[in-house]
Design a protein around this motif. Structure first.
Motif, PDB file in Angstrom:
ATOM      1  N   TYR A 138       0.862  -1.181   0.000  1.00  0.00           N
ATOM      2  CA  TYR A 138       0.000   0.000   0.000  1.00  0.00           C
ATOM      3  C   TYR A 138       0.898   1.231   0.000  1.00  0.00           C
ATOM      4  O   TYR A 138       1.955   1.242   0.637  1.00  0.00           O
ATOM      5  N   ARG A 139       0.488   2.280  -0.733  1.00  0.00           N
ATOM      6  CA  ARG A 139       1.258   3.521  -0.765  1.00  0.00           C
ATOM      7  C   ARG A 139       0.321   4.715  -0.744  1.00  0.00           C
ATOM      8  O   ARG A 139      -0.691   4.746  -1.458  1.00  0.00           O
ATOM      9  N   TYR A 140       0.677   5.684   0.092  1.00  0.00           N
ATOM     10  CA  TYR A 140      -0.087   6.928   0.208  1.00  0.00           C
ATOM     11  C   TYR A 140       0.766   8.088  -0.305  1.00  0.00           C
ATOM     12  O   TYR A 140       1.944   8.198   0.035  1.00  0.00           O
ATOM     13  N   GLN A 159      -3.853   7.090  -3.243  1.00  0.00           N
ATOM     14  CA  GLN A 159      -3.756   5.890  -2.419  1.00  0.00           C
ATOM     15  C   GLN A 159      -3.754   4.686  -3.350  1.00  0.00           C
ATOM     16  O   GLN A 159      -4.670   4.516  -4.149  1.00  0.00           O
ATOM     17  N   GLU A 160      -2.709   3.868  -3.231  1.00  0.00           N
ATOM     18  CA  GLU A 160      -2.531   2.750  -4.156  1.00  0.00           C
ATOM     19  C   GLU A 160      -2.392   1.419  -3.427  1.00  0.00           C
ATOM     20  O   GLU A 160      -1.807   1.341  -2.349  1.00  0.00           O
ATOM     21  N   VAL A 161      -2.901   0.403  -4.077  1.00  0.00           N
ATOM     22  CA  VAL A 161      -2.572  -0.981  -3.748  1.00  0.00           C
ATOM     23  C   VAL A 161      -1.681  -1.481  -4.875  1.00  0.00           C
ATOM     24  O   VAL A 161      -1.963  -1.224  -6.049  1.00  0.00           O
ATOM     25  N   ASN A 162      -0.597  -2.166  -4.523  1.00  0.00           N
ATOM     26  CA  ASN A 162       0.333  -2.602  -5.569  1.00  0.00           C
ATOM     27  C   ASN A 162       0.743  -4.050  -5.385  1.00  0.00           C
ATOM     28  O   ASN A 162       0.852  -4.551  -4.267  1.00  0.00           O
ATOM     29  N   ASN A 179      -0.078  -1.190 -10.154  1.00  0.00           N
ATOM     30  CA  ASN A 179      -0.439  -0.215  -9.124  1.00  0.00           C
ATOM     31  C   ASN A 179      -1.823   0.360  -9.411  1.00  0.00           C
ATOM     32  O   ASN A 179      -2.031   0.962 -10.470  1.00  0.00           O
ATOM     33  N   ASP A 181      -4.557   3.020  -8.175  1.00  0.00           N
ATOM     34  CA  ASP A 181      -4.886   4.191  -7.373  1.00  0.00           C
ATOM     35  C   ASP A 181      -6.409   4.351  -7.397  1.00  0.00           C
ATOM     36  O   ASP A 181      -6.968   4.903  -8.351  1.00  0.00           O
TER      37      ASP A 181
END
Length: 303
Positions: A138-140, A159-162, A179, A181
């Protein structure tokens, strides 16, 4: 007689000095305890890039950045039953355009340079399967500055799930990621390759190349009619990009300064493809969508 006595004495001393077990040294009376492992598993970095190129999109010049990252071992079994290891990797990054030299509004109005800062927080579970490693993370993204405001750029946070995978084909390291978003409704895929060529014990050359593909790509710029009027994306339509974004290739030159610090200069070329080249941007930007040769350097220290 005196000579015989002397020889007997020397023979006794030699026998007394000989270890009990042949080939081993006698144990010291006061053995020194081994030093504890003081490695925290945390890496700190400081960097400078002549251009901030993110997913093929050239945001601006003179990017200064800092970051922390680390890895926490959750499960280990590679040395026991071949089950591999599972780790939690995390990172924190912050960067900004020094001098606010963006590539969107400068050409239209040199006195209206748009500032831009970005904070990233990421975490991922990584499992080593032996032949390859897989990750789920996860990345914000927190976007800040004038470029993110109405009538300039109007960027959303992201906000991403990768999902990621890395493997090796002989000396070539291969990596790929997907990825999503969900805040901005975009998908981004990349495929990269690199190899490490040792020059000396301390210096290496690392050729690398990456190609990207976007589906509904917007680079976190808002594209709804109410917010894009007059801004960077005034000419965009919803879901503009579903195509290849750019090819990036270059050379890194890692220089090991000591057991903990590494200096990494690099040079690269970013060649936008149709996914970026066909994007209209309001005003007269410098070179957000043209090929650019750029470079930089980072200092990485392990604690």
């Amino acid at each position: 007689m005196k000579l015989n006595a002397l020889l007997k004495t020397l023979g006794f001393l030699a026998l007394a000095a000989t270890p009990v077990v042949a080939g081993t040294a006698p144990a010291p009376k006061n053995p020194i305890a081994p030093c504890p492992n003081d490695d925290l598993g945390i890496n700190a970095s400081l960097g400078y890039d002549t251009n901030y190129v993110w997913r093929g999109f050239n945001f601006g010049q003179h990017w200064l950045s800092a970051g922390l990252d680390g890895s926490l071992l959750l499960l280990g079994g590679a040395g026991e039953d071949g089950a591999g290891t599972t780790s939690l990797n995390w990172d924190v990054k912050y960067g900004f355009l020094a001098g606010d030299q963006d590539h969107f509004v400068r050409g239209a109005n040199p006195n209206a340079d748009a500032s831009f800062q970005r904070l990233e927080l990421g975490a991922a579970f990584v499992h080593d399967f032996g032949a390859f490693s897989g990750s789920l993370g996860y990345r914000y993204y927190r976007n800040m500055g004038r470029l993110t405001q109405n009538n300039v750029g109007r960027m959303n946070d992201g906000q991403e799930v990768n999902l990621g995978i890395t493997t090796a084909l002989g000396p070539i390291d291969i990596s790929s990621s997907a990825n999503w978003d969900w805040v901005n409704g975009s998908l981004y895929f990349d495929l990269g390759a690199s190899t490490t060529i040792a020059v000396t014990d301390a210096i290496s050359v690392v050729p690398f190349a990456t190609v990207g593909y976007g589906h509904n790509m917007n680079w976190q710029f808002a594209q709804d009619g109410a917010n894009r009027a007059g801004g960077v994306t005034a000419g965009w339509n919803n879901h503009d990009v579903s195509n290849f974004t750019a090819v990036t290739a270059g050379l890194r030159f890692p220089i090991k300064l000591n057991s903990r610090a590494t200096l990494i200069p690099y040079i690269a070329i970013n060649a936008p493809m149709s996914g970026i080249q066909n994007l209209p941007v309001n005003g007269a930007p410098d070179n957000y969508a043209t090929s650019v040769v750029y470079g930089g350097v980072s200092l990485n220290v392990r604690f």
